[in-house]
Write a protein that holds these residues in place. Structure first.
Motif, mmCIF file in Angstrom:
data_model
loop_
_atom_site.group_PDB
_atom_site.id
_atom_site.type_symbol
_atom_site.label_atom_id
_atom_site.label_comp_id
_atom_site.label_asym_id
_atom_site.label_seq_id
_atom_site.Cartn_x
_atom_site.Cartn_y
_atom_site.Cartn_z
ATOM 1 N N GLU A 1 -20.338 14.900 -31.242
ATOM 2 C CA GLU A 1 -21.127 14.061 -32.144
ATOM 3 C C GLU A 1 -22.497 14.649 -32.471
ATOM 4 O O GLU A 1 -22.985 14.524 -33.574
ATOM 5 C CB GLU A 1 -21.331 12.662 -31.537
ATOM 6 C CG GLU A 1 -20.115 11.791 -31.563
ATOM 7 C CD GLU A 1 -19.727 11.343 -32.958
ATOM 8 O OE1 GLU A 1 -20.607 11.018 -33.768
ATOM 9 O OE2 GLU A 1 -18.519 11.327 -33.230
ATOM 10 N N GLU B 1 -20.790 11.449 -27.230
ATOM 11 C CA GLU B 1 -20.774 10.062 -26.778
ATOM 12 C C GLU B 1 -19.392 9.725 -26.231
ATOM 13 O O GLU B 1 -18.381 10.120 -26.802
ATOM 14 C CB GLU B 1 -21.084 9.144 -27.961
ATOM 15 C CG GLU B 1 -20.913 7.682 -27.697
ATOM 16 C CD GLU B 1 -21.126 6.827 -28.935
ATOM 17 O OE1 GLU B 1 -21.339 5.622 -28.764
ATOM 18 O OE2 GLU B 1 -21.069 7.352 -30.061
ATOM 19 N N SER C 1 -21.862 7.520 -21.897
ATOM 20 C CA SER C 1 -21.421 6.220 -22.384
ATOM 21 C C SER C 1 -22.303 5.782 -23.546
ATOM 22 O O SER C 1 -23.469 6.172 -23.649
ATOM 23 C CB SER C 1 -21.508 5.178 -21.270
ATOM 24 O OG SER C 1 -20.573 5.446 -20.266
ATOM 25 N N THR C 2 -21.742 4.952 -24.390
ATOM 26 C CA THR C 2 -22.405 4.525 -25.621
ATOM 27 C C THR C 2 -23.841 4.068 -25.402
ATOM 28 O O THR C 2 -24.746 4.480 -26.118
ATOM 29 C CB THR C 2 -21.583 3.411 -26.296
ATOM 30 O OG1 THR C 2 -20.294 3.944 -26.626
ATOM 31 C CG2 THR C 2 -22.265 2.895 -27.544
ATOM 32 N N SER D 1 -27.402 1.874 -32.604
ATOM 33 C CA SER D 1 -26.885 1.105 -31.477
ATOM 34 C C SER D 1 -27.930 0.171 -30.881
ATOM 35 O O SER D 1 -27.644 -0.515 -29.920
ATOM 36 C CB SER D 1 -26.368 2.047 -30.391
ATOM 37 O OG SER D 1 -27.433 2.786 -29.860
ATOM 38 N N ALA E 1 -17.471 6.890 -26.346
ATOM 39 C CA ALA E 1 -17.425 5.591 -27.017
ATOM 40 C C ALA E 1 -16.588 4.601 -26.216
ATOM 41 O O ALA E 1 -15.629 4.977 -25.544
ATOM 42 C CB ALA E 1 -16.868 5.751 -28.420
ATOM 43 N N ASP E 2 -16.969 3.350 -26.300
ATOM 44 C CA ASP E 2 -16.245 2.252 -25.660
ATOM 45 C C ASP E 2 -16.125 2.410 -24.153
ATOM 46 O O ASP E 2 -15.117 2.039 -23.558
ATOM 47 C CB ASP E 2 -14.852 2.091 -26.284
ATOM 48 C CG ASP E 2 -14.925 1.814 -27.771
ATOM 49 O OD1 ASP E 2 -15.862 1.104 -28.182
ATOM 50 O OD2 ASP E 2 -14.064 2.302 -28.508
#
Length: 152
Positions: free
Chosen positions: A72, A118, A88-89, A32, A120-121
């Motif tokens: 994850e 996580e 958050s990511t 990321s 995500a988005d």
């Protein structure tokens, strides 16, 4: 010629205003956070500080719970009575906070939680188990609460 120079300068300024590489630490090679890549300005805001503002949301990390699949970080499900969280990511940072403790502050209390997943988005979210909510003295029926947090 002047128009071409002016257009080039304007394009560069717009690019700099709309993107930046916040959140990338020197030597960070996570998926990321690639060096030299530009990220949208809202991708990594706010950055983590001693009292990072966030929205706490309620999640179940149990099999069949509201969280969906296994975490994850370790590929496992976790009991709702365990103080765990998803970030958050941007804050998850490609897994760099996996299985590390964070401190969540709300309602005049502080509690530690282990990062296992996580969100995500999402941006500005700390998604936490029922155990975290209870330790903070928060009503789980509300499901959303303003908090601050930091790395432990």
């Amino acid at each position: 010629m002047k128009f071409l120079i002016l257009a080039s300068v304007l394009a560069i300024l717009l690019l700099l205003i709309s993107t930046h590489a916040e959140g990338c630490n020197q030597g960070d090679s996570s998926e990321s956070c690639k060096q030299g890549k530009l990220y949208p300005t809202d991708k990594c805001s706010p950055p983590v500080t001693k009292n990072t503002k966030a929205t706490l949301t309620l999640n179940s990390f149990e099999k069949g719970g509201s969280g969906g699949g296994p975490s994850e970080c370790d590929g496992q499900y976790h009991d709702d009575d365990t103080r765990i969280a998803a970030l958050s990511t941007c804050w998850y940072n490609g897994g760099s906070r996996c299985l590390k403790r964070i401190i969540i502050n709300a309602n005049g209390r502080s509690v530690d939680a282990i990062v296992v997943d996580e969100c995500a988005d999402s941006n500005g979210i700390v998604d936490a188990s029922k155990a975290v909510w209870k330790a903070l003295g928060l009503d789980t029926n509300v499901g959303v609460f303003d908090i601050t947090w930091t790395d432990a």
